[in-house]
Design a protein around this motif. Sequence first.
Motif, PDB file in Angstrom:
ATOM      1  N   LYS A 112       0.833  -1.193   0.000  1.00 56.47           N
ATOM      2  CA  LYS A 112       0.000   0.000   0.000  1.00 56.47           C
ATOM      3  C   LYS A 112       0.871   1.249   0.000  1.00 56.47           C
ATOM      4  O   LYS A 112       1.888   1.317   0.701  1.00 56.47           O
ATOM      5  CB  LYS A 112      -0.919   0.002   1.224  1.00 56.47           C
ATOM      6  N   SER A 114       0.680   4.172   1.283  1.00 56.07           N
ATOM      7  CA  SER A 114       0.933   4.834   2.562  1.00 56.07           C
ATOM      8  C   SER A 114       2.008   4.098   3.356  1.00 56.07           C
ATOM      9  O   SER A 114       2.864   4.726   3.992  1.00 56.07           O
ATOM     10  CB  SER A 114      -0.361   4.925   3.383  1.00 56.07           C
ATOM     11  N   ARG A 229      -8.976   0.543  -2.601  1.00 58.66           N
ATOM     12  CA  ARG A 229      -9.170   1.766  -1.814  1.00 58.66           C
ATOM     13  C   ARG A 229      -7.858   2.525  -1.652  1.00 58.66           C
ATOM     14  O   ARG A 229      -7.866   3.724  -1.362  1.00 58.66           O
ATOM     15  CB  ARG A 229      -9.776   1.403  -0.453  1.00 58.66           C
ATOM     16  N   GLU A 230      -6.753   1.844  -1.862  1.00 61.84           N
ATOM     17  CA  GLU A 230      -5.447   2.492  -1.829  1.00 61.84           C
ATOM     18  C   GLU A 230      -4.545   1.771  -2.821  1.00 61.84           C
ATOM     19  O   GLU A 230      -4.447   0.549  -2.801  1.00 61.84           O
ATOM     20  CB  GLU A 230      -4.838   2.422  -0.423  1.00 61.84           C
TER      21      GLU A 230
END
Length: 513
Positions: A112, A114, A229-230
């Motif tokens: 991901k 992030s 979503r990411e």
Amino acid sequence: MKRAARPLALLLLPLALAACRGGGDATTLTVLGGSELSDLKPILDDVARQTGVKLDVRYTGTLDGTEQLLGGARPDLVWFSSARYLQLQNGLQGRVLASEKIMLSPVVLGVKASSARRWGWTSGSVSWKDIAQKAASGDLKYGMANPAASNSGLSALIGVVAAVSGKGDAITAADVTAPALRGFFRGQALTSGSSGWLSDAYLHDQDRLNGLINYESVLLSLNASGKLREPLTLIYPKDGLITADYPLMLLNKDRQDAYQKLVDALKSTDVQRRILQETRRRPVNRAVPLTADFPAGLTIELPFPGSGGAVNAVLNAYLQDTRTPANTIFVLDTSGSMGGQRMEALKAALLGLSGADGTLTGRFSNFANRERVTFIPFSSGVQTPQTTEIGPQKAQALTELQSRVQALQPGGGTNIYGALEAAYAEAAHAPPGRYTSIVLMTDGESNEGPSARDFRRAYDALPGSVKAVRTFTILFGDASRDAMNEIATLTGGRTFDGTSDLQAAFKQIRGYQ
């Protein structure tokens, strides 16, 4: 008035165009192919129309396909994502008459965005050891296909062991059980028998996972799907990786001309460009440039062991000693309709998993060290769960399982949803640090106990950690395909067809446990 004669070249032009487009009788080649090739179907259909060479593909896993070939299967062509394991088998040497790489896709890690930013993994200087440390600490929770069932999982296993140990192609079983490798696999929270299903399962679990090991093409397709979503940042470890090169192999010398026509078409500039655009696999035709999705730098290719015995030893060490131990719950229909041959088929399948199956795929699908196996037989009622821990006395544990299999007796109605509720109650009390899954095998429709709606309400009320347990359903006898698909879809599992070969269905599911 007499019409002027047309030049001979113009008269022949329609025939030439028809030949180019595959006019006349088409040639059909039988292919034993990897399941991930299914996304090529639109391209292969167009190639067939252009060349007159059609492909009749039987999809299978790498080990299963290798076993079929060792057992005497004789397709015209073999087309797996990699031929490395197949070509190490003594019984297959000399059978491959020609081989051409068609496309490329390395096995990499997607993290991901992030997490990648937080860990400083955006500079391109990440090693497999760095990845192993994040997994060991609990920061990285990832999905990876089972290396005994899928080439992407096998490539990842061989690659990380070779890189972390520093031994290259000289890796041994002992390297798989080293502390660093145990730490790496501590982060595996999702497994699968195929790279495609793994991708879908990640979508189902993307809130609890932050990483996915898969083909570069699969990860790029996920990012482009709009379903994440990411987005995932693709990590190309600086110490190397293993690339799938999708070799198209000829086994039937009588099909040489059709094979060459097919290869020429697949490697043509137009088709290679379509492969890049539609599947995000890298072209082997250098006239087709990569898009901006792909990194500009070259990746280091890690070596593959030079013997089948070495690969098998590494696989066995992973399954028996290194991977997260499994907690497998089998929900088994013993209603009256299961009498006779049906019960014998069920017993044969379960005895195979309990050590009686000595085939190549059987050895890698048997119940493993440290595994916790629970049987929940059901008919009109649901029997008390019977659990066997496979500890240091493995032979004794397998004998216990075999005795429980032999004790199964048919009789009564079919209480499917009551048995499933019992299975999820058992899953709720699973020991920590295990990978829990449920297998439901039935030969009919539920006619006693809770309804499907009752089960859905009970399932929806479960804690999130228990709802994360998937149910894999097996179609057998007169089971309802719709009902089995509904259960699998609700729980994030998958339906397997055991109507023609129940033992094969049970072995396939082992890749998902």
